[in-house]
Design a protein around this motif. Structure first.
Motif, PDB file in Angstrom:
ATOM      1  N   UNK A  71     -22.345  -0.471  46.632  1.00 16.18           N
ATOM      2  CA  UNK A  71     -20.977   0.168  46.950  1.00 16.18           C
ATOM      3  C   UNK A  71     -20.942   1.517  47.214  1.00 16.18           C
ATOM      4  N   UNK A  72     -19.663   2.242  47.662  1.00 17.11           N
ATOM      5  CA  UNK A  72     -19.480   3.432  47.891  1.00 17.11           C
ATOM      6  C   UNK A  72     -18.269   3.775  47.097  1.00 17.11           C
ATOM      7  N   UNK A  73     -18.268   5.072  46.664  1.00 19.14           N
ATOM      8  CA  UNK A  73     -17.253   5.629  45.591  1.00 19.14           C
ATOM      9  C   UNK A  73     -17.041   7.028  46.155  1.00 19.14           C
ATOM     10  N   UNK A  74     -15.761   7.184  46.108  1.00 21.86           N
ATOM     11  CA  UNK A  74     -15.293   8.781  46.455  1.00 21.86           C
ATOM     12  C   UNK A  74     -14.535   9.263  45.258  1.00 21.86           C
ATOM     13  N   UNK A  75     -15.211  10.499  44.734  1.00 21.41           N
ATOM     14  CA  UNK A  75     -14.656  10.889  43.464  1.00 21.41           C
ATOM     15  C   UNK A  75     -14.664   9.963  42.254  1.00 21.41           C
ATOM     16  N   UNK A  76     -15.596   9.190  42.266  1.00 12.06           N
ATOM     17  CA  UNK A  76     -15.701   8.071  41.315  1.00 12.06           C
ATOM     18  C   UNK A  76     -14.633   6.618  41.628  1.00 12.06           C
ATOM     19  N   UNK A  77     -14.046   6.701  42.498  1.00 13.11           N
ATOM     20  CA  UNK A  77     -13.196   5.610  43.055  1.00 13.11           C
ATOM     21  C   UNK A  77     -13.907   4.670  44.342  1.00 13.11           C
ATOM     22  N   UNK A  78     -14.037   3.174  43.771  1.00 10.55           N
ATOM     23  CA  UNK A  78     -14.883   2.469  44.922  1.00 10.55           C
ATOM     24  C   UNK A  78     -13.913   2.267  45.908  1.00 10.55           C
ATOM     25  N   UNK A  79     -14.547   2.349  47.205  1.00 12.01           N
ATOM     26  CA  UNK A  79     -13.867   1.926  48.341  1.00 12.01           C
ATOM     27  C   UNK A  79     -13.791   0.557  48.539  1.00 12.01           C
ATOM     28  N   UNK A  80     -12.591   0.146  49.101  1.00  9.84           N
ATOM     29  CA  UNK A  80     -12.424  -1.155  49.368  1.00  9.84           C
ATOM     30  C   UNK A  80     -12.028  -1.061  51.051  1.00  9.84           C
ATOM     31  N   UNK A  81     -11.661   0.029  51.509  1.00 14.41           N
ATOM     32  CA  UNK A  81     -11.450   0.166  52.913  1.00 14.41           C
ATOM     33  C   UNK A  81     -11.778   1.657  53.257  1.00 14.41           C
ATOM     34  N   UNK A  82     -12.129   2.083  54.588  1.00 15.47           N
ATOM     35  CA  UNK A  82     -12.243   3.022  54.936  1.00 15.47           C
ATOM     36  C   UNK A  82     -11.432   4.364  54.447  1.00 15.47           C
ATOM     37  N   UNK A  83     -11.928   5.378  53.912  1.00 14.15           N
ATOM     38  CA  UNK A  83     -11.350   6.564  53.226  1.00 14.15           C
ATOM     39  C   UNK A  83     -11.881   7.920  53.752  1.00 14.15           C
TER      40      UNK A  83
END
Length: 155
Positions: A71-83
């Protein structure tokens, strides 16, 4: 946070055995991963061959998970859609953490906070490619001046 004199966006590895390694991000679409087709090569056991797509623009980086195992996370929040990833934010691929340095996005954000509604982002010129006409006009001027001077001397 930007390293050296580069004004290009950069991903800096903040964890792992290559902590501190810098990956420049010219504007455009990049694939981050371990595989041969990755334009951003990350040598870490948590990174898939084609882990994420990064679309780098003047206002930040749009991140999309490509079906990676960890998976991919930004600031600890896992991405479900592009961000969108902004200057100074942390991007994680499993346990590998990277930090974005994006000077243009930082300036754009500061201008927006100050109420400025227009900002122009320009492409950074490639110093390895120079126009072949750069010295042509001054050279022609010197030749014309020399010819005029020679003509005046022989009169």
């Amino acid at each position: 946070m930007a390293t050296g004199r580069s004004r290009l966006p950069q991903l800096v590895e903040a964890s792992g055995r290559f902590a501190g390694r810098v990956h420049e991000l010219p504007y455009g679409v990049h694939i981050a991963g371990r595989g041969a087709e990755a334009t951003i090569r990350l040598d870490h056991e948590d990174v898939s061959r084609r882990h994420a797509q990064l679309d780098v623009g003047p206002d930040g980086v749009m991140v999309r998970d490509l079906g990676s195992k960890n998976g991919v996370a930004i600031e600890g929040r896992k991405l479900d859609e592009p961000c969108r990833l902004g200057h100074g934010q942390r991007l994680s691929f499993g346990d590998l953490v990277l930090t974005l340095s994006h000077p243009a996005a930082l300036v754009g954000h500061a201008l927006a906070q100050a109420g400025e509604t227009t900002a122009t982002a320009t492409e950074i010129p490639d110093p390895t490619t120079r126009g072949s006409t750069g010295l042509l006009i001054p050279l022609a001027g010197v030749l014309v001046f020399g010819a005029l001077l020679a003509a005046l001397m022989y009169m």
